[in-house]
Design a protein around this motif. Structure first.
Motif, PDB file in Angstrom:
ATOM      1  N   ALA A 154      15.558   8.518  -0.906  1.00 47.04           N
ATOM      2  CA  ALA A 154      16.912   8.929  -0.541  1.00 47.04           C
ATOM      3  C   ALA A 154      17.559   9.744  -1.655  1.00 47.04           C
ATOM      4  O   ALA A 154      18.263  10.722  -1.401  1.00 47.04           O
ATOM      5  N   GLU A 155      17.301   9.350  -2.912  1.00 41.24           N
ATOM      6  CA  GLU A 155      17.891  10.081  -4.032  1.00 41.24           C
ATOM      7  C   GLU A 155      17.263  11.471  -4.164  1.00 41.24           C
ATOM      8  O   GLU A 155      17.950  12.453  -4.451  1.00 41.24           O
ATOM      9  N   ARG A 156      15.937  11.585  -3.940  1.00 44.15           N
ATOM     10  CA  ARG A 156      15.300  12.900  -4.003  1.00 44.15           C
ATOM     11  C   ARG A 156      15.845  13.819  -2.916  1.00 44.15           C
ATOM     12  O   ARG A 156      16.119  15.002  -3.157  1.00 44.15           O
ATOM     13  N   ALA A 157      15.994  13.278  -1.707  1.00 44.06           N
ATOM     14  CA  ALA A 157      16.537  14.089  -0.615  1.00 44.06           C
ATOM     15  C   ALA A 157      17.983  14.489  -0.902  1.00 44.06           C
ATOM     16  O   ALA A 157      18.401  15.626  -0.629  1.00 44.06           O
ATOM     17  N   ARG A 158      18.765  13.562  -1.460  1.00 44.81           N
ATOM     18  CA  ARG A 158      20.168  13.877  -1.767  1.00 44.81           C
ATOM     19  C   ARG A 158      20.270  14.986  -2.809  1.00 44.81           C
ATOM     20  O   ARG A 158      21.021  15.945  -2.642  1.00 44.81           O
ATOM     21  N   SER A 159      19.497  14.871  -3.884  1.00 42.25           N
ATOM     22  CA  SER A 159      19.601  15.862  -4.953  1.00 42.25           C
ATOM     23  C   SER A 159      19.123  17.234  -4.507  1.00 42.25           C
ATOM     24  O   SER A 159      19.610  18.262  -4.995  1.00 42.25           O
ATOM     25  N   ALA A 160      18.193  17.282  -3.543  1.00 44.15           N
ATOM     26  CA  ALA A 160      17.652  18.574  -3.112  1.00 44.15           C
ATOM     27  C   ALA A 160      18.439  19.201  -1.972  1.00 44.15           C
ATOM     28  O   ALA A 160      18.531  20.429  -1.883  1.00 44.15           O
ATOM     29  N   LEU A 161      19.023  18.358  -1.082  1.00 45.86           N
ATOM     30  CA  LEU A 161      19.546  18.882   0.172  1.00 45.86           C
ATOM     31  C   LEU A 161      21.024  18.595   0.423  1.00 45.86           C
ATOM     32  O   LEU A 161      21.658  19.273   1.232  1.00 45.86           O
ATOM     33  N   TYR A 162      21.580  17.579  -0.240  1.00 45.61           N
ATOM     34  CA  TYR A 162      22.899  17.097   0.193  1.00 45.61           C
ATOM     35  C   TYR A 162      24.007  18.115  -0.056  1.00 45.61           C
ATOM     36  O   TYR A 162      24.906  18.277   0.767  1.00 45.61           O
ATOM     37  N   SER A 163      23.968  18.801  -1.173  1.00 51.38           N
ATOM     38  CA  SER A 163      25.046  19.741  -1.491  1.00 51.38           C
ATOM     39  C   SER A 163      25.175  20.820  -0.426  1.00 51.38           C
ATOM     40  O   SER A 163      26.290  21.131   0.035  1.00 51.38           O
ATOM     41  N   VAL A 208       0.843  -1.196   0.000  1.00 49.43           N
ATOM     42  CA  VAL A 208       0.000   0.000   0.000  1.00 49.43           C
ATOM     43  C   VAL A 208       0.874   1.241   0.000  1.00 49.43           C
ATOM     44  O   VAL A 208       0.682   2.171  -0.793  1.00 49.43           O
ATOM     45  N   TRP A 209       1.873   1.260   0.899  1.00 43.43           N
ATOM     46  CA  TRP A 209       2.716   2.454   0.987  1.00 43.43           C
ATOM     47  C   TRP A 209       3.583   2.601  -0.255  1.00 43.43           C
ATOM     48  O   TRP A 209       3.834   3.717  -0.719  1.00 43.43           O
ATOM     49  N   SER A 210       4.049   1.492  -0.818  1.00 43.25           N
ATOM     50  CA  SER A 210       4.854   1.589  -2.032  1.00 43.25           C
ATOM     51  C   SER A 210       4.052   2.194  -3.170  1.00 43.25           C
ATOM     52  O   SER A 210       4.545   3.023  -3.930  1.00 43.25           O
ATOM     53  N   THR A 211       2.770   1.781  -3.288  1.00 46.32           N
ATOM     54  CA  THR A 211       1.927   2.324  -4.346  1.00 46.32           C
ATOM     55  C   THR A 211       1.713   3.811  -4.145  1.00 46.32           C
ATOM     56  O   THR A 211       1.783   4.615  -5.077  1.00 46.32           O
ATOM     57  N   ARG A 212       1.481   4.233  -2.894  1.00 47.73           N
ATOM     58  CA  ARG A 212       1.253   5.649  -2.619  1.00 47.73           C
ATOM     59  C   ARG A 212       2.494   6.473  -2.919  1.00 47.73           C
ATOM     60  O   ARG A 212       2.428   7.542  -3.521  1.00 47.73           O
ATOM     61  N   LEU A 213       3.672   5.941  -2.512  1.00 45.51           N
ATOM     62  CA  LEU A 213       4.897   6.686  -2.742  1.00 45.51           C
ATOM     63  C   LEU A 213       5.181   6.854  -4.225  1.00 45.51           C
ATOM     64  O   LEU A 213       5.634   7.902  -4.680  1.00 45.51           O
ATOM     65  N   PRO A 265      10.555  -5.682  -2.591  1.00 43.61           N
ATOM     66  CA  PRO A 265      11.370  -4.939  -3.563  1.00 43.61           C
ATOM     67  C   PRO A 265      10.785  -3.570  -3.903  1.00 43.61           C
ATOM     68  O   PRO A 265      11.528  -2.586  -4.017  1.00 43.61           O
ATOM     69  N   ALA A 266       9.452  -3.508  -4.061  1.00 39.99           N
ATOM     70  CA  ALA A 266       8.830  -2.216  -4.378  1.00 39.99           C
ATOM     71  C   ALA A 266       9.021  -1.230  -3.235  1.00 39.99           C
ATOM     72  O   ALA A 266       9.295  -0.040  -3.461  1.00 39.99           O
ATOM     73  N   PHE A 267       8.900  -1.712  -1.999  1.00 45.33           N
ATOM     74  CA  PHE A 267       9.079  -0.826  -0.857  1.00 45.33           C
ATOM     75  C   PHE A 267      10.518  -0.324  -0.778  1.00 45.33           C
ATOM     76  O   PHE A 267      10.777   0.872  -0.581  1.00 45.33           O
ATOM     77  N   LEU A 268      11.496  -1.223  -0.944  1.00 44.67           N
ATOM     78  CA  LEU A 268      12.895  -0.814  -0.855  1.00 44.67           C
ATOM     79  C   LEU A 268      13.275   0.141  -1.980  1.00 44.67           C
ATOM     80  O   LEU A 268      14.069   1.068  -1.780  1.00 44.67           O
ATOM     81  N   ARG A 269      12.723  -0.076  -3.157  1.00 46.19           N
ATOM     82  CA  ARG A 269      12.980   0.883  -4.245  1.00 46.19           C
ATOM     83  C   ARG A 269      12.396   2.252  -3.910  1.00 46.19           C
ATOM     84  O   ARG A 269      12.963   3.291  -4.276  1.00 46.19           O
ATOM     85  N   SER A 270      11.257   2.266  -3.213  1.00 50.29           N
ATOM     86  CA  SER A 270      10.685   3.546  -2.782  1.00 50.29           C
ATOM     87  C   SER A 270      11.615   4.260  -1.810  1.00 50.29           C
ATOM     88  O   SER A 270      11.765   5.486  -1.865  1.00 50.29           O
TER      89      SER A 270
END
Length: 430
Positions: A64-73, A3-8, A54-59
């Motif tokens: 993590a990638e969205r947070a990295r691209s927006a905030l990590y620098s 359910v959460w994977s689909t929502r994400l 697998p769907a949950f872990l990919r979420s």
């Protein structure tokens, strides 16, 4: 979890989730329906996991990638400013690249049976400072007794072994042990034991404890042994979290453990081919990611003269490099995870002032045997390339033969169309 994977997956890219909270708090537990006792009538327990996990872990990886691209620098810039204020320089910085995958914090999420260390606020994977210090500390203590097979006989002797504090050999050893204890705060590496409980691989601590048990020791030597064993203190070296380089992206990827005989492990049943594999999915840091390792010496410790401080920094750099390239960091190192290639020293980097140049790090030659122990088809190409670069002549031929034996000659022949396998076979036949 599904359910959460689909929502994400349906959320817009501008919506930000905390990857750490998502991974540790925001998932459903696996459904565990009642199962018949008859093995032939049991449902496939892995069906739900195969669809949802697998769907949950990919979420989680996507978050993590969205947070990295927006905030990590921006975070990384602030991190460097704080480290500079604390006294970190390029002399106490090391950059290393993962040869294959890295897993850290593998047992931190019991609900998923696996885990990974993610920054609690920003969600990027990292190697905690405690893990970095533990790795370097282990390498430093092993170096104290490396090549001293004769000291194994100290433990096999039924008599308390003689010890002479004036002996140059013992004096040099104690000075080196005291230096390691001052840097890390203690000597804590325990010896390796055989099934009978006998010591087969001594450590500095076990050797000193054996010497300390002898009667009639001079009081000064007894106090020296006590300080080494009984007085753990704060160490002179401070280690920091190893974090990804700011230009690294798509850090996490899906990985898989696939036990083919689950009933053998769970019930001690006979392993047989009619059992259903039980895949366990987890996240790992991908190969080719550069991590930044940093440490410093405390200003309040008795580091001695500036030249002594430079020598201490050089020692730590050498131990850190050996730990990353030879021993590996994190979990599953026996399966090839956690090994690094340390970036070559750069010219003209910021370091000690010219009037007091530091001694070059004493980095040991790459250890072929430890590389081969962690070898598998998943990381064989990078390890073979490293061996081809580091060795030549008879040493290269011996290394190539060990690799072929580890991978099995049959499988090597099956992959002989690959360029790196051709290079491996050429080295073995040279």
């Amino acid at each position: 979890m599904g359910v959460w994977s689909t929502r994400l997956a349906a959320e817009p890219a501008t919506e930000r989730f905390s990857p750490g909270l998502l991974f540790h708090k925001w998932h459903e537990y696996d459904l565990k329906d009642a199962e018949p006792r008859d093995r032939d009538q049991r449902p496939h327990r892995t069906d739900e996991k195969a669809r949802s996990r697998p769907a949950f872990l990919r979420s989680v990886a996507d978050a993590a990638e969205r947070a990295r691209s927006a905030l990590y620098s921006a975070w990384h810039t602030r991190f460097l400013e704080a480290l500079h204020a604390a006294g970190i320089s390029e002399a106490t910085t090391l950059q290393a690249t993962t040869l294959w995958r890295l897993v850290v914090g593998f047992a931190t999420n019991p609900a998923l049976e696996t885990g990974i260390s993610l920054h609690p606020l920003y969600g990027f994977p990292y190697l905690p400072a405690s893990a970095v210090k533990g790795l370097v500390h282990q390498v430093a203590e092993r170096a104290l007794v490396e090549g001293r097979d004769d000291w194994a006989r100290i433990h096999s002797s039924r008599e308390n072994p003689p010890v002479d504090g004036a002996s140059p050999e013992i004096s040099d050893f104690l000075q080196a042990a005291e230096s390691v204890r001052e840097i890390f705060g203690s000597l804590n590496l325990e010896p390796a034991l055989d099934p009978r409980g006998e010591i087969v691989e001594p450590t500095a601590r076990s050797v000193i404890a054996r010497w300390r048990a002898r009667d009639g020791l001079p009081e000064a030597l007894r106090r020296r042994f006590a300080n080494l064993l009984d007085v753990p203190t704060g160490g002179a070296a401070v280690f920091y979290d190893a974090v990804p380089a700011p230009d690294a992206g798509n850090l996490l990827e899906l990985d898989l453990l696939n036990p083919h005989y689950p009933e053998y492990y769970a019930e001690r049943a006979v392993p047989s081919d009619d059992q259903n594999p039980n895949p366990v999915y987890f996240l790992a840091l991908r190969a080719g990611v550069s991590l930044e390792f940093r440490f410093r010496l405390r200003a309040t410790t008795s580091a001695g003269s500036p030249e002594q401080a430079d020598r201490t920094i050089a020692k730590i750099r050498g131990w850190l490099r050996e730990g990353l390239e030879v021993w590996g960091a994190g979990g599953k190192t026996a399966a090839g995870y956690g090994y690094f290639e340390v970036k070559a020293e750069t010219e003209g980097k910021t370091g000690p002032p010219p009037q007091r140049p530091s001694a070059p790090p004493t980095v040991p030659r790459p250890n072929r045997q430890f590389r081969v122990q962690g070898l598998g088809w998943g990381n064989a190409e990078s390890i073979v390339q490293g061996l081809l670069k580091d060795f030549s002549g008879d040493e290269l031929r011996a290394a190539a033969l060990q690799v072929i034996e580890r991978l099995t000659p049959r499988d090597v022949r099956r992959h002989s169309h690959l360029e790196w396998v051709k290079d491996l076979l050429a080295a073995a036949n040279s």
